[in-house]
Design a protein around this motif. Structure first.
Motif, PDB file in Angstrom:
ATOM      1  N   SER A 139       0.839  -1.192   0.000  1.00 10.67           N
ATOM      2  CA  SER A 139       0.000   0.000   0.000  1.00 10.67           C
ATOM      3  C   SER A 139       0.878   1.248   0.000  1.00 10.67           C
ATOM      4  O   SER A 139       1.628   1.490   0.953  1.00 10.67           O
ATOM      5  CB  SER A 139      -0.905   0.007   1.240  1.00 10.67           C
ATOM      6  OG  SER A 139      -1.479   1.277   1.441  1.00 10.67           O
TER       7      SER A 139
ATOM      8  N   LYS B 258      -0.109   4.167   0.324  1.00  6.99           N
ATOM      9  CA  LYS B 258      -0.597   5.042   1.397  1.00  6.99           C
ATOM     10  C   LYS B 258       0.100   4.713   2.711  1.00  6.99           C
ATOM     11  O   LYS B 258       0.520   5.611   3.449  1.00  6.99           O
ATOM     12  CB  LYS B 258      -2.118   4.877   1.550  1.00  6.99           C
ATOM     13  CG  LYS B 258      -2.722   5.735   2.648  1.00  6.99           C
ATOM     14  CD  LYS B 258      -4.222   5.511   2.756  1.00  6.99           C
ATOM     15  CE  LYS B 258      -4.816   6.345   3.897  1.00  6.99           C
ATOM     16  NZ  LYS B 258      -6.286   6.099   4.042  1.00  6.99           N
TER      17      LYS B 258
ATOM     18  N   GLN C 104       3.672   5.958   2.536  1.00  5.10           N
ATOM     19  CA  GLN C 104       3.754   7.412   2.692  1.00  5.10           C
ATOM     20  C   GLN C 104       3.548   7.828   4.135  1.00  5.10           C
ATOM     21  O   GLN C 104       4.237   8.724   4.643  1.00  5.10           O
ATOM     22  CB  GLN C 104       2.715   8.084   1.790  1.00  5.10           C
ATOM     23  CG  GLN C 104       3.009   7.963   0.309  1.00  5.10           C
ATOM     24  CD  GLN C 104       1.819   8.344  -0.555  1.00  5.10           C
ATOM     25  OE1 GLN C 104       0.764   8.727  -0.051  1.00  5.10           O
ATOM     26  NE2 GLN C 104       1.973   8.225  -1.877  1.00  5.10           N
TER      27      GLN C 104
END
Length: 954
Positions: free
Chosen positions: A665, A667, A670
């Motif tokens: 992922s 996300k 990050q």
């Protein structure tokens, strides 16, 4: 052993070669110390010195001393030859007549050629038992234990060495192990002379059990220390099979539950008690010894005849209360610690290096074309290659490749691009489920992975139920009732995921089972949590609480059973302390949970799990994962050092990175990157392996800022360097010391670091870099104009590599510190560095210690320093510098006023050379110390220099 109260005249017969007289003079000494009459009778009978009637007369005697006396009477009556043969048997069968060894040495007995030609048979119970142990261990270790139960792979043909390092108490490397026999060698790596435990540790899948199997094989073949007569091997997880009420003495544990002597067990056990140093015990998987048994309620066991629970016997063996002096080899996963006072040695398993991987590939795939096809695929996929650094995962990947090769007509193809551990375990699950499919010569199995898993859902659920129930209790062995309660069918057992426990007789009479490896049990436990509709959010996230520090987890902690190693190794009464020193089995479950609930696996799992349930579980996992990650990053310890805001990451952080990588992922990656607020990430001694570099890069490539990364003292090797490529554009400091990196890894560093030219610090101390790699590093120094620190000590760099580096140092206007300790640049390399020192504008610290530098090289360096105003610290410890070099340095000191510290420790300088240095100090006010410890100077000679405080001799 009693001392002989007789003079030498009594020990030796009065006339030459009178063996009859010798036996008469020492009659009572022999009667006292001969305990085994059967060996004597067997040999006298076999060589026709005794008749059957003679043997019957001896056996009719009521006591052992009477039997010895009767044998002596008969032997003496039959003449000198028989008497000489009697002594020859005692000399040859040293174990049977161990108490007579000193006496035989004192009398200097040497048999005649005639007697030496006579056959001596060894029917001693101790020797017979040792032979039986060798035969049993030879058979048990002949084939590799593998999860495909129908396969029989010869250990001798398939075993491949891994990287094994001896380490100190702080797990710092003491050097690689040359051979497994070195584990028992008293001259290498000993940490504590009074300790008895050889502690071998490493991550799950690194080959600890295989190492023990190889060790057993070597002992059975007579290739280990000949002083080891007994080898007892136990797998700690099977000791948990004993009931709480079980009680047995040490002799029963060793004989009835391991290997029973064919004759006189009492005599064998008595020998073991008298000579415990002749025994080697191996206990595999201390971290897997979880049990409901409460050892604190058991009294200490120090009597070998007193019945106790097997775990109490284990505790007493490890602590030395039983069989003190016996060597014990203990394995466990990284994170388990053994008290220092019990340790003799420590060894760390680091898995496959690139060269080991190539050797293993050759053993698995002897056909050249197939082998090359596999190596080409690995070379094209660094992520997959890094997984292969772990021997277990490598073996699984190779078996899958072999399955594709045997099944499909086209070229076998491993997964492309980024491969997670979850992908690999799903692949092996698919391969094994397809075993149930009928095979045909004309029609291949064309089921997709989705169809295969859907068809095997019931099997996956039942196996997952067994795995999860075990994981909840940290149990790894299951009895037949537990397996049947989970609705595992006979056909499921044939797939190879579960196998029967190799040791029989430990605990229940009914059959016991285990998963072929802890990681597979973790995978099935995670699969159960995902697939079973009844699993709620709380149960789904249960094992994530193992990330939480103990003080934070008190309110939500689950009641786990006590962990034996803490108790048995001196940790009783540690109230409130987390008993689990190792939590890998929980962490692997979390990792596979993240992989299975990742976005990329939804399409696969929606055929096994209702969509609503899958969505609910994914949401709960992401919420908890992000919250845990934020909390962990926030609480990491921070320190301001050297202009950096430094964060010290913990091993838990590595596990979190692994889980984030499994999700694939962006996300999550990050979010993790945003949480790293510091600009110096320290991951030393986190036991990170090359596969972890994939996870690290997955996060760090999201960083917007530049970063210092310290990965010293891990296990990255060249695979890991390749996996770090995505984040090199962010790194200004790279520390990769003690990581098994070779020239191949250095080449990757050169290719990447010279693209961005932002590097200021490069640490590659204690790797395996040769002159080839030194050439690449020299080019890095040439092209990275801001490089200030270069650490290259303890590699394999000779004069050629030294000259390349020296030239790059000479041309650098930024280099501040160069560390070359422990290479072999010699005088030629030293002369090159001397050229670099002349008028250098920035080099301040230089170490050329332990580099084989002698007179010519030392004089060159001294003369060069007369034309240098930048160097402040110069280390030349452990070279071959003499008084002639000292004279040159004395001349230098009259000119150079900027050098502050000069270390000439452990060279060959005498009082004459030191006197010249001391005289030169009268004209030098800049230097602060000249260290000369370990040179050729006596304490009384050093007194002359007591007034010069800058001269340090002792």
């Amino acid at each position: 052993m009693e001392k002989h109260g007789r003079s030498e005249m009594e020990m030796v017969p009065s006339e030459p070669h009178s063996f009859i007289k010798l036996l008469k003079v020492n009659r009572e000494h022999l009667v006292t110390h001969i305990r085994n009459t059967q060996c004597l009778l067997d040999n006298l009978l076999q060589n026709d010195y005794f008749s059957t009637e003679d043997a019957e007369i001896v056996c009719a005697c009521p006591t052992q001393p009477d039997k010895v006396r009767r044998i002596l009477d008969l032997v003496q009556s039959k003449g000198e030859e028989v008497s000489e043969f009697f002594l020859h048997v005692i000399q040859q069968l040293a174990d049977a007549y161990v108490d007579l060894r000193p006496w035989l040495s004192e009398i200097g007995f040497s048999p005649s050629p005639l007697i030496q030609s006579k056959a001596v048979v060894n029917t001693d119970p101790v020797s017979r038992y040792s032979q039986k142990l060798q035969q049993q261990l030879g058979q048990d270790s002949k084939f590799i234990l593998c999860y495909a139960q129908k396969e029989e792979l010869l250990l001798e043909q398939m075993y491949t060495d891994t990287v094994v390092e001896l380490v100190n108490f702080s797990n710092e490397s003491l050097g690689s192990l040359d051979s497994l026999a070195c584990l028992l060698d008293a001259t290498t790596g000993v940490l504590n002379e009074q300790g008895e435990i050889i502690f071998v540790f490493g991550d799950a899948g690194m080959g600890k059990s295989m190492l023990l199997q190889r060790l057993q094989s070597l002992w059975a073949a007579g290739q280990l220390d000949p002083g080891i007569k007994f080898f007892f091997h136990f797998r700690c997880r099977t000791l948990s099979c004993f009931k709480k009420s079980a009680a047995l003495c040490l002799q029963d544990l060793l004989f009835k539950h391991y290997c029973y002597p064919e004759q006189d067990p009492g005599e064998v056990f008595a020998f073991l008690l008298r000579f415990p140093h002749t025994a080697l015990f191996t206990f595999d998987g201390l971290d897997e010894l979880h049990s409901d048994f409460d050892l604190s309620s058991e009294p200490d066991t120090s009597s070998p005849w007193e019945p106790a629970h097997p775990l109490a016997l284990l505790a007493s063996l490890l602590s030395g209360k039983l069989l003190k002096g016996a060597r014990k080899l203990l394995t466990a996963r990284t994170g388990v610690e053994v008290p220092r006072h019990l340790l003799w040695k420590k060894a760390l398993l680091r898995g496959f290096s690139p060269s080991h991987l190539r050797a293993y590939t050759g053993r698995m795939f002897p056909e050249r074309a197939v082998r090359q096809r596999l190596l080409d695929q690995l070379e094209a996929n660094p992520n997959l290659c890094s997984l292969c650094a772990v021997p277990l995962f490598c073996w699984i990947i190779f078996r899958c490749f072999q399955h594709f090769h045997d099944t499909f007509e086209s070229s076998p193809q491993l997964p492309d691009l980024t491969v997670t551990l979850t992908d690999i375990f799903l692949l092996v699950t698919e391969v094994h489920l397809n075993r149930t499919q009928p095979t045909s010569l004309v029609q291949q199995n064309t089921r997709s992975q989705t169809e295969t898993l859907r068809a095997g859902r019931d099997t996956l659920c039942s196996l997952g139920r067994v795995a999860h129930r075990g994981m909840e209790k940290s149990l790894f062995v299951f009895n037949q009732d537990e397996v049947q309660a989970s609705e595992v069918r006979e056909g499921d057992l044939q797939l190879g995921f579960l196998r029967t426990v190799p040791e029989l007789g430990l605990g229940e009479e009914q059959q016991s089972y285990e998963f072929f490896h802890l990681t597979l049990q973790a995978f099935f436990a995670a699969l159960f949590l995902v697939v079973d509709d009844k699993v709620g959010t709380r149960e789904l996230l249960r094992f994530f609480q193992e990330w939480t520090p103990p003080e934070e987890a008190v309110a939500t902690s689950t009641c786990f059973p006590p962990f034996l190693p803490v108790q048995c190794l001196g940790g009783r009464g540690l109230h409130g302390e987390d008993p689990f020193k190792n939590k890998d089995h929980f962490h692997f479950t979390n990792l596979f949970l993240c992989g299975l609930l990742s976005k990329g696996k939804q399409k696969l799992l929606r055929h096994l799990v209702p969509t609503a349930a899958l969505r609910r579980k994914r949401k709960a996992l992401w919420t908890h994962l992000f919250a845990s990650l934020r909390s962990h990053l926030k609480n990491l310890p921070r320190v301001q050092s050297g202009g950096f805001s430094q964060v010290q990451a913990l091993p838990t952080f590595i596990w979190m990175l692994r889980c984030i990588f499994e999700t694939q992922s962006e996300k999550a990656g990050q979010l993790a990157a945003r949480g790293i607020c510091a600009n110096y990430l320290k991951l030393t001694f986190c036991n990170a392996c090359s596969a972890d570099c994939s996870a690290l890069s997955f996060v760090l490539h999201h960083l917007r800022k530049r970063l210092a990364l310290d990965l010293d003292n891990n296990n990255l090797n060249d695979f890991g360097v390749r996996e770090l490529q995505p984040c090199f554009s962010r790194l200004t400091v790279i520390r990769l010391s003690v990581n098994q990196i070779t020239d191949s890894g250095v080449k990757v560093l050169y290719e990447e670091l010279t693209k961005y030219k932002i590097l200021t610090f490069l640490g590659l101390y204690n790797n395996q870099i040769t002159d080839v790699g030194a050439g690449y590093i020299a080019r890095i120094l040439d092209e990275c104009k801001g490089l200030t620190h270069l650490k290259l000590g303890k590699n394999k760099i000779t004069s050629e590599g030294g000259k390349s580096l020296a030239l790059a140092v000479k041309n650098s206007k930024s280099i501040f510190e160069v560390g070359m300790w422990g290479n072999q640049i010699g005088d030629e390399g030293a002369k090159a560095f001397a050229e670099a020192l002349r008028n250098h504008p920035s080099l301040t610290n230089l170490s050329l210690a332990f580099n084989g530098i002698s007179t010519e090289g030392g004089k060159s360096l001294a003369w060069a320093l007369q034309q240098n105003a930048s160097l402040r610290i110069f280390w030349l410890t452990k070279n071959e510098l003499d008084d002639e070099v000292a004279e040159s340095f004395a001349e230098m000191l009259k000119v150079n006023q900027t050098l502050k510290h000069l270390w000439l420790i452990q060279n060959q300088i005498t009082a004459k050379g030191i006197a010249q240095l001391a005289e030169a100090l009268q004209k030098n006010t800049g230097i602060m110390e000249i260290c000369l410890n370990g040179n050729l100077i006596k304490p009384e000679e050093a007194k002359v220099f007591e007034d010069e405080k800058r001269i340090v001799c002792f």
